[in-house]
Scaffold this motif. Structure first.
Motif, PDB file in Angstrom:
ATOM      1  N   ASP A  26     -23.676  -5.043 -23.662  1.00 22.89           N
ATOM      2  CA  ASP A  26     -23.016  -3.775 -24.002  1.00 22.89           C
ATOM      3  C   ASP A  26     -23.037  -2.781 -22.845  1.00 22.89           C
ATOM      4  N   LYS A  96     -17.526  -6.583 -27.947  1.00 23.92           N
ATOM      5  CA  LYS A  96     -18.195  -5.680 -28.887  1.00 23.92           C
ATOM      6  C   LYS A  96     -18.192  -4.245 -28.377  1.00 23.92           C
ATOM      7  N   ASP A  97     -17.323  -3.940 -27.471  1.00 25.97           N
ATOM      8  CA  ASP A  97     -17.221  -2.585 -26.925  1.00 25.97           C
ATOM      9  C   ASP A  97     -15.793  -2.091 -27.192  1.00 25.97           C
ATOM     10  N   ASP A  98     -15.671  -0.988 -27.936  1.00 24.38           N
ATOM     11  CA  ASP A  98     -14.335  -0.518 -28.354  1.00 24.38           C
ATOM     12  C   ASP A  98     -13.461  -0.147 -27.169  1.00 24.38           C
ATOM     13  N   GLN A  99     -14.064   0.526 -26.177  1.00 24.90           N
ATOM     14  CA  GLN A  99     -13.286   0.948 -25.008  1.00 24.90           C
ATOM     15  C   GLN A  99     -12.757  -0.266 -24.251  1.00 24.90           C
ATOM     16  N   ARG A 101     -12.228  -3.257 -25.474  1.00 25.25           N
ATOM     17  CA  ARG A 101     -11.195  -3.928 -26.278  1.00 25.25           C
ATOM     18  C   ARG A 101      -9.848  -3.238 -26.078  1.00 25.25           C
ATOM     19  N   LEU A 102      -9.886  -1.905 -26.047  1.00 23.75           N
ATOM     20  CA  LEU A 102      -8.662  -1.113 -25.829  1.00 23.75           C
ATOM     21  C   LEU A 102      -8.071  -1.419 -24.453  1.00 23.75           C
ATOM     22  N   HIS A 105      -6.413  -4.823 -24.456  1.00 20.03           N
ATOM     23  CA  HIS A 105      -5.075  -4.802 -25.075  1.00 20.03           C
ATOM     24  C   HIS A 105      -4.049  -4.262 -24.083  1.00 20.03           C
ATOM     25  N   HIS A 222     -19.214  -8.119 -19.366  1.00 19.40           N
ATOM     26  CA  HIS A 222     -19.535  -7.941 -20.783  1.00 19.40           C
ATOM     27  C   HIS A 222     -19.928  -9.279 -21.413  1.00 19.40           C
TER      28      HIS A 222
END
Ligand SMILES: [Fe+2]
Ligand SMILES: [Fe+2]
Length: 322
Positions: A26, A96-99, A101-102, A105, A222
């Motif tokens: 993380d 598992k890290d939202d930023q 993942r964004l 994308h 990551h």
């Protein structure tokens, strides 16, 4: 319906098993400290279009060598960037890290448009009667077979292979970031009158490469790729890229109908073009390629972000996409 339910259950089970096998870091997702927050952009895929109807064969005027060095991008990237997209789609469920993942994308969206844009140039070559498929078929084999999925392997080995694929993408993205920054600051192409549409395409692409230069590296870290895996991937990618470029330029010379038969590219053509600022010079490469091997390296340490943002604000294709 039964088949669809079974497929959905199997996919969910497979993804869960695979996710459990991955240990993520993380803390590894790029530098989170406030001083570098401005580096984090919202990555957007711009829906650009280019009209190649008027593109001259030697779009760097009277410079077949420089034109064909740039043409290698069009030969490599349609299959290469499709590969990036497939690898990153596979890696997404393990993030598992939202930023991050964004960012991924955004990266996937941008690379998908890049691949299509370069394919458009290949279609133009085909319409002009220049058959590049003997070369591009080999590139497709390289990315789809040699570096593609290995579904018959055990889950553990598939996991390791996905991490290897991400590490290859990260190593290649080091070059796309360097080349992107270079083309954004290559005034020699404006001075010599390189085709405006081609220059815009290369600079729009280059700017987006600079924008997302850290995404593949962050994904690799990551997923806990260590320093050795990072270095090993680059030790493979660097000579492979050099070899593909030399072969690609030679190939373009062999199918160029405007060159006298038997004309071959020479190293002196490269040094001459580099001196004139029409292709990146060797010192630039040696300096920045070495960075990747430095422990503690992160792509945010490379420059060019301001150039990229400034160019995207004025790029005809990027502006027309809004
Ligand atoms: Fe790209
Ligand atoms: Fe990229």
């Amino acid at each position: 319906m039964f088949t669809a339910m079974f497929t959905a259950m199997f996919t969910a089970m497979f993804t869960d098993m695979f996710t459990d096998m991955f240990t993520v870091d993380d803390q590894a997702v790029g530098p989170h400290d406030a001083s570098l927050d401005h580096e984090r952009l919202v990555l957007e895929a711009r829906d650009v279009e280019f009209d190649w109807a008027e593109l001259p064969l030697h779009y760097v005027p009277d410079e077949p060598f420089s034109t064909h060095v740039l043409n290698v991008l069009h030969l490599l990237l349609p299959a290469g960037e499709e590969f990036f997209v497939e690898v990153f789609k596979k890696a997404l469920p393990f993030i598992k890290d939202d930023q991050l993942r964004l960012d991924m994308h955004g990266f996937i969206g941008q690379e998908a448009v890049h691949s299509q844009a370069h394919s458009g140039v290949l279609d133009h070559f085909a319409a002009q009667g220049v058959d590049v498929t003997p070369y591009t078929d080999q590139i497709r084999w390289l990315f789809e077979k040699l570096l593609g999925d290995r579904p018959r392997r055990s889950l553990r080995r598939q996991h390791s292979w996905l991490l290897e694929q991400v590490s290859f993408v990260s190593a290649i993205e080091h070059y796309t970031a360097i080349l992107g920054e270079w083309i954004l600051s290559a005034p020699a192409h404006d001075a010599i009158g390189t085709d405006r549409t081609m220059l815009d395409m290369l600079r729009w692409h280059g700017a987006e490469e600079v924008e997302h230069k850290a995404v593949a590296f962050d994904t690799m870290k990551h997923l806990q790729a260590g320093y050795w895996r990072q270095v090993r991937a680059q030790l493979v990618v660097t000579p492979a890229m050099l070899w593909l470029w030399i072969r690609g330029v030679r190939f373009m010379y062999s199918v160029d109908p405007q060159l006298p038969p038997g004309t071959k590219p020479r190293w002196r053509d490269y040094f001459r073009a580099a001196r004139r600022g029409l292709v990146p010079g060797p010192m630039r490469f040696i300096r920045v390629v070495g960075d990747y091997y430095r422990p503690g390296f992160h792509p945010s340490q490379l420059g060019g972000l301001e150039l990229a943002v400034d160019y995207l604000a004025v790029s005809p294709a990027a502006r027309a996409s809004h």
